[in-house]
Design an enzyme around this catalytic site. Structure first.
Site, mmCIF file in Angstrom:
data_model
loop_
_atom_site.group_PDB
_atom_site.id
_atom_site.type_symbol
_atom_site.label_atom_id
_atom_site.label_comp_id
_atom_site.label_asym_id
_atom_site.label_seq_id
_atom_site.Cartn_x
_atom_site.Cartn_y
_atom_site.Cartn_z
ATOM 1 N N GLU A 247 0.116 -6.228 0.677
ATOM 2 C CA GLU A 247 0.524 -7.003 1.866
ATOM 3 C C GLU A 247 0.401 -8.503 1.657
ATOM 4 O OE1 GLU A 247 -0.407 -7.262 6.685
ATOM 5 O OE2 GLU A 247 -1.444 -5.791 5.445
ATOM 6 N N LYS B 15 2.027 -2.459 9.065
ATOM 7 C CA LYS B 15 1.418 -1.629 10.104
ATOM 8 C C LYS B 15 2.162 -0.304 10.113
ATOM 9 C CE LYS B 15 -2.235 -3.006 11.925
ATOM 10 N NZ LYS B 15 -2.811 -2.896 10.591
#
Length: 914
Positions: free
Chosen positions: A716, A733
């Protein structure tokens, strides 16, 4: 803040307008340390006790006959025919929300000028009244969303008083602002049939002016994003408030992202597109019975006051921009009826300077021009009177550009003049064993004080460049920062910086303003020639490499850290010598920076010679020192969690209670796994981890003075700023395990993509990151090129979105990081309230986990990851952090399983190398 007292009662009621009269009550603006009964009845002066399960709260704002003050008469003049203005000046009141700056971005474009932003406790009524009625500084007011309830003074601040007294100024309330409009006039605030956060609903409206040009009802294309646990009870709506929009209590729609194209308009919100699919639950449409509908919009019958429960600023709301345009037009029409052209033109000329971005109130010291002022009022006084304006003098701009000072930053007298030298070795990387071979060959024999920003997963263009280095030349230094004990408990405590130079001498000093302030000043002190790095395809040319720990949130508007980190709160090398690898073109670059007064080419010569000597069989010899992992023995002691399964599930349920009561939309709960270790081969562990779980934002950092090694396999990106001043965030997410077969794997991937829960998680964080970028980006530039893409890694599928914006010229690189730190995917939303709640739930500091690793180049570009999927080796212990986003749709058992899944790859790597 007493978090236990912030829980919302199950039902909040307010007497009808016949039973109450307005009074001039100023204590709403105070900040009590406990939550008290917010309203009192006409003949009752004793506040009621707050009982969480059964409480009735009466209205403190008593109806009384309003007298026209001289100030109000001064504002309202004889109606004259006027022309509409080219801009509308908005006061945007922030209820400490994480979506306010999405509204800011919308209004900046729609109104023609950015709004002025204040937080709901910045001004007293007297100060607000001064700017509204004496300075005539604003044409309308927008009240933002926010956590909590309009019944709590700490949650709503000045907004109730404003809604009561500003009956002659157009007001739009969004979510919490909408509820406040209902509450101040006597409506009841109750729990919604179910909490709805990051989910979409079709809306039916009455066709009133706020919804002009917007379709209505089922299958009309008017779908909106909702973030709320509370609603106005439509049955309690007083006669002065008119319902103008509704949705069904069971009407929610999952989002299905349009792939590989820009879904956003210039404002970052949806136009009508066919990107939704119906869920299986029944929908509400035209003709839905009133009892099964949830109120989505209201207006006052005589005042120009409007409210919407949904979020028109969300990236996934259709026609959101049109609502803000309609409110602009409502404002114009209103003042066309009541204001003279002479008064209007005079104010437009005199106070246009209020609308520059530097007049907006940002958290902390994002704008140094504002933070230096003693108060917001002092600042606005100067702005209104024309004493402050953005730098626009051509001569000064030319001088600043010549000195490579970003616009808005004045030249420093202690600037360091840096020169860059570099060489390119074409098509060499694969011939010398790639990034692994180069690192092992050049730095593997002595790994102390080494770094490796490792794009070990380059498939599908996820990453392209890797950077590595060790203890370098005369400019090399090692920084270690620890927050003071005071700063762990209260705002602005500062901390201690230890700085080791290339000769090994160490200096320690106290940084009263904290680490971010120090780093900002350091980067601002460098003078350089852009021609030095012309031809380099990457943005790291030397500078700071290291990590920022989660507890540095205390320097970014968070009031406290409940738990002190065992590891330093920040560690960085200043890397003056480094190697860069272009994985796409197979090129290797050797870089060295030095002060202008010296000339350094020796390291370039030595590094080039070592690289060429790696060609051939030498690489295999250098790798033999790193053993292959052993089969994990059943006798090995595994990792132990700080919180047991039972406690973690209990904490998930606690989060769900906070969400139900409107205190948060999403809470990113975490846990720590720990294991004692002895004689662990840290580099061998990292090499194994990158092989088993390659990631685009992986990293190796070794700080021997701190007995600290970091083995990171993060997929990420937190935030990147490139040389073109483009900011990019790529939050993750939504996570699911890979399948055992190709068919199962594809099925699981599709399951993640169509999961309404995971879509809601992702959407909430996308809107949060849009808000964070909106603080420091040009109005209208924040957009979402990719929404809810699914990316596949060695062990998991993840849902990833991309947010971009153009950095404002008056914002520095560190300003950008402070505006978004910690990454929203690790906090939840609204960020500030969510972090406070998480601090009360989590039993230990997250430390490095949830922070970021990466570089700050000396020319103020940067690229930082989110520290997840990471093994921290410190003081004889290996630790792994993991967690997940808790939303209203969360299942506690599933959340525990997801948390364990995320530890699987790094934990197994440690056990293999024990």
């Amino acid at each position: 803040m007493n978090l236990a007292l912030r829980l919302l009662p199950s039902e909040l009621t307010c007497p009808t307008s016949e039973d109450i009269q307005y009074a001039n009550v100023n204590f709403l603006l105070s900040k009590p340390s406990v939550r008290v009964a917010c309203f009192i009845k006409k003949d009752d002066v004793q506040p009621l006790n707050c009982d969480r399960k059964n409480v009735t709260i009466s209205c403190q704002l008593m109806h009384s006959h309003l007298e026209e003050s001289s100030k109000r008469k001064k504002r309202l003049q004889v109606p004259l025919p006027l022309q509409k203005l080219d801009f509308v000046r908005t006061l945007l009141i922030d209820n400490y929300d994480s979506y306010t700056y999405n509204i800011y971005q919308e209004l900046s474009v729609v109104n023609g000028v950015p709004p002025v932003v204040i937080q709901n406790d910045d001004w007293t009524w007297e100060e607000l009244s001064h700017y509204l009625y004496e300075e005539n500084a604003f044409d309308n007011i927008v009240i933002s969303p926010g956590p909590g309830s309009p019944a709590c003074p700490q949650d709503i601040g000045i907004c109730l008083q404003l809604l009561h007294k500003c009956w002659d100024i157009p007001v739009l309330g969004v979510c919490l602002g909408h509820q406040a409009l209902g509450y101040v006039h006597g409506a009841h605030i109750v729990h919604a049939p179910e909490p709805i956060h990051g989910r979409l609903s079709e809306v039916e409206h009455s066709g009133c002016e706020l919804f002009h040009g917007i379709p209505s009802g089922r299958n009309s294309g008017f779908k909106v994003v909702r973030y709320h646990s509370l609603v106005i009870d439509s049955e309690s709506l007083p006669e002065v408030l008119i319902p103008i929009a509704w949705t069904s209590s069971s009407n929610t729609l999952p989002f299905v992202g349009a792939k590989d194209h820009n879904i956003s308009n210039a404002l970052g919100t949806q136009t009508e597109q066919n990107v939704f699919v119906d869920s299986c639950s029944p929908k509400a449409g035209n003709g839905t019975p009133r009892s099964s509908r949830v109120l989505m919009g209201i207006k006052h019958c005589t005042r120009p006051h409007y409210g919407v429960q949904f979020h028109p600023e969300s990236v996934a709301t259709c026609h959101g921009s049109q609502i803000f345009k309609n409110f602009r037009d409502i404002t114009n029409e209103y003042w066309l009826r009541y204001k003279s052209s002479q008064s209007r033109e005079k104010r437009a000329h005199s106070y246009a300077h209020m609308q520059v971005p530097s007049a907006s109130r940002h958290c902390g010291d994002l704008h140094r021009s504002i933070s230096s002022e003693t108060s917001t009022v002092d600042q606005l006084n100067k702005v209104v009177n024309g004493h402050r304006h953005m730098v626009d003098d051509n001569a000064e701009k030319t001088h600043l550009e010549k000195c490579n000072v970003p616009n808005g930053h004045h030249a420093r007298t202690d600037r360091k003049c840096l020169k860059l030298k570099w060489r390119k070795c074409t098509h060499l990387a694969s011939q010398v064993g790639g990034a692994k071979g180069i690192f092992c060959g050049l730095f593997g024999h002595e790994t102390e004080n080494t770094f490796w920003l490792d794009s070990s997963s380059t498939e599908k263009g996820r990453a392209r460049f890797s950077f590595m280095g060790g203890k370098g030349g005369s400019l090399w230094k090692h920084l270690t920062f620890r927050l003071s004990d005071q700063s762990d408990r209260c705002l602005k405590g500062g901390g201690y910086l230890s700085m080791e130079n290339c000769q090994g001498s160490t200096e320690t000093r106290f940084l009263e303003e904290g680490f971010f302030d120090f780093l900002n000043k350091e980067l601002q002190s460098y003078h350089y020639d852009e021609k030095d790095y012309e031809g380099l395809p990457f943005d790291f040319h030397g500078g700071y490499v290291g990590y920022i720990g989660y507890n540095l949130k205390s320097e970014c508007c968070v009031t406290s850290n409940r738990n002190k980190s065992k590891t330093p709160d920040a560690c960085f090398f200043f890397a003056d010598n480094l190697i860069a690898i272009d994985h796409k073109n197979d090129n290797v670059y050797i870089l060295a920076i030095h002060e202008e007064s010296s000339s350094m080419t020796q390291w370039l010569d030595d590094a080039e010679e070592k690289l060429l000597n790696l060609y051939g069989s030498e690489i295999m010899g250098s790798e033999k020192q790193y053993p292959h992992p052993l089969t994990c023995s059943s006798q090995k002691v595994g990792f132990a969690a700080d919180k047991s399964r039972e406690q973690y599930i209990k904490d998930v349920k606690r989060c769900l209670e906070y969400i139900k009561d409107g205190e948060s939309y999403e809470l990113c709960l975490t846990n720590q796994m720990r294991k004692p270790i002895e004689n662990l081969d840290s580099l061998g562990l990292y090499l194994h981890l990158r092989e088993r779980n390659p990631a685009p934002y992986a990293a190796w950092l070794n700080f021997p003075k701190e007995d600290l090694c970091i083995c990171c396999s993060s997929p990420e990106r937190f935030l990147q700023l490139d040389r073109n001043d483009i900011l990019e965030a790529k939050p993750i997410k939504g996570t699911i395990a890979r399948g055992a077969t190709a068919e199962e794997d594809e099925r699981l991937k599709l399951k993640l993509q169509l999961s309404e829960k995971d879509q809601a998680e992702n959407l909430m964080i996308v809107d949060l990151l849009r808000n964070d970028l909106g603080r420091v980006c040009d109005p209208g530039s924040v957009h979402v090129p990719r929404l809810m893409d699914v990316e596949s890694y060695a062990t998991v599928h993840t849902m990833v979105s991309t947010i971009r914006g153009k950095k404002r010229s008056d914002a520095s690189a560190v300003d950008c990081v402070k505006a978004a730190f910690p990454g929203g995917s690790m906090t939840g939303a609204p960020k500030l309230r969510s972090m406070e709640l998480l601090d009360s739930i989590e039993s230990c500091s997250r430390g490095i986990y949830s922070g970021c690793i990466g570089f700050f180049s000396y020319n103020e570009t940067f690229d930082l990851n989110i520290v997840i999927r990471t093994v921290i080796i410190h003081d004889g212990e290996a630790s792994i952090g993991a967690g997940g986003a808790i939303v209203s749709l969360s299942n506690p058992e599933d959340e525990y399983k997801e948390m364990i899944l995320k530890t699987k790859a790094p934990a197994k790597a440690v056990l293999d190398f024990e």
